[in-house]
Design an enzyme around this catalytic site. Sequence first.
Site, short mmCIF file in Angstrom:
data_model
loop_
_atom_site.label_atom_id
_atom_site.label_comp_id
_atom_site.label_asym_id
_atom_site.label_seq_id
_atom_site.Cartn_x
_atom_site.Cartn_y
_atom_site.Cartn_z
N HIS A 72 36.64 32.50 33.90
CA HIS A 72 37.25 33.40 34.88
C HIS A 72 37.99 32.63 35.98
O HIS A 72 38.66 33.26 36.81
CB HIS A 72 36.23 34.39 35.45
CG HIS A 72 35.34 33.86 36.53
ND1 HIS A 72 34.06 33.41 36.30
CD2 HIS A 72 35.55 33.71 37.86
CE1 HIS A 72 33.53 33.03 37.44
NE2 HIS A 72 34.40 33.19 38.41
N ASP A 117 31.79 32.76 29.52
CA ASP A 117 32.51 32.37 30.73
C ASP A 117 32.55 30.84 30.86
O ASP A 117 31.90 30.28 31.74
CB ASP A 117 31.87 33.03 31.96
CG ASP A 117 32.77 32.99 33.18
OD1 ASP A 117 33.93 32.57 33.06
OD2 ASP A 117 32.29 33.36 34.27
N GLN A 204 30.73 32.79 46.40
CA GLN A 204 32.16 32.78 46.10
C GLN A 204 32.74 31.38 46.31
O GLN A 204 32.57 30.78 47.38
CB GLN A 204 32.89 33.79 46.96
CG GLN A 204 34.36 33.91 46.57
CD GLN A 204 35.06 34.99 47.37
OE1 GLN A 204 35.08 34.95 48.57
NE2 GLN A 204 35.63 35.94 46.65
N GLY A 205 33.45 30.89 45.30
CA GLY A 205 34.03 29.55 45.35
C GLY A 205 33.16 28.50 44.67
O GLY A 205 33.62 27.38 44.45
N ASP A 206 31.92 28.85 44.36
CA ASP A 206 31.06 27.95 43.56
C ASP A 206 31.28 28.18 42.07
O ASP A 206 30.83 27.37 41.24
CB ASP A 206 29.58 28.18 43.89
CG ASP A 206 29.23 27.78 45.30
OD1 ASP A 206 29.73 26.75 45.77
OD2 ASP A 206 28.45 28.52 45.95
N SER A 207 31.96 29.25 41.73
CA SER A 207 32.23 29.59 40.34
C SER A 207 32.77 28.40 39.57
O SER A 207 33.61 27.65 40.07
CB SER A 207 33.30 30.68 40.27
OG SER A 207 32.72 31.91 40.51
C1 4AZ Z 1 31.80 34.34 43.26
O1 4AZ Z 1 32.32 35.31 43.77
C2 4AZ Z 1 30.33 34.37 43.03
N1 4AZ Z 1 25.48 34.79 43.56
C3 4AZ Z 1 29.69 33.28 42.48
C4 4AZ Z 1 28.33 33.31 42.27
C5 4AZ Z 1 27.63 34.44 42.60
C6 4AZ Z 1 28.24 35.54 43.15
C7 4AZ Z 1 29.60 35.50 43.36
C8 4AZ Z 1 26.16 34.45 42.37
O2 4AZ Z 1 32.42 33.32 42.95
#
Ligand code: 4AZ
Length: 258
Positions: A72, A117, A204-207
């Site tokens: 993603h 993913d 968010q941003g750790d994805s």
């Molecule tokens: C994100 O938005 C996101 N708590 C990444 C990890 C998690 C939630 C959102 C898990 O990138």
Amino acid sequence: MKQLLRTLKRCSVIAAVALATFSLQPSNASAAPAPIVGGTRAAQGEFPFMVRLSMGCGGALYAQDIVLTAAHCVDGSGKDTSITATGGTVDLQSSSGVTVRSTEVLQAPGYDGVGKDWALIKLAEPIDQPTLKIADSSAYDTGTFTIAGWGAATEGGGQQRYLLKATVPFVSDATCQQAYGGDLVPGEEICAGNVSDGGVDSCQGDSGGPMFRKDDAGAWIQVGIVSWGEGCARPGYPGVYTQVSAFASDIASAASDL
Ligand code: 4AZ
């Protein structure tokens, strides 16, 4: 509709990061908001395989010239020179970091926004840092995991200048399904977090960044890829990670073709 709701739960990193400004945490940050969520600063060199991608995701060096990240986080597959990867530093503003451009992206075959993913990004030159091996069986899909990233330190918060880390316990598919029901793909996803209290999580941003642990020989091994969750660090809502062991052979063969 289910798919749409699920997609909304997922990270909209690309939009978020275009605007991202760093939260400059003081180094004596005892009174500052807790990082990753509920973590602490990583030491320089502690997780040398970590990279930050220019679209605002994390990743790990699968090879010195191949980054493993989340599907993603990328647009599709093919020649792509639009992404940069920064490695070798916990401080994204340090001149000792190395930034390398992408040449090609491989998004997981069949990725449609649910499960699967993972993606690989080929780099124009190697980043001269240790790589992170991936788990090729479910043997390590249990225990306590480390997560790291430059993402938000609070739900809705800003991206970070310094790499943050935290540890999170494994959460069973049955428990994770109590939070997410049929949105969880148990054969392709692995959950982790403090279900009872919340407080520690990726955000968010750790994805795209890795979730990892030590193997029996004491080496780091990647078991997950930060994927999604309901908010960040909420009680009852663990983080959801791509189950790397389910895709290890696909990842290895895709990497050999890049
Ligand atoms: C994100 O938005 C996101 N708590 C990444 C990890 C998690 C939630 C959102 C898990 O990138």
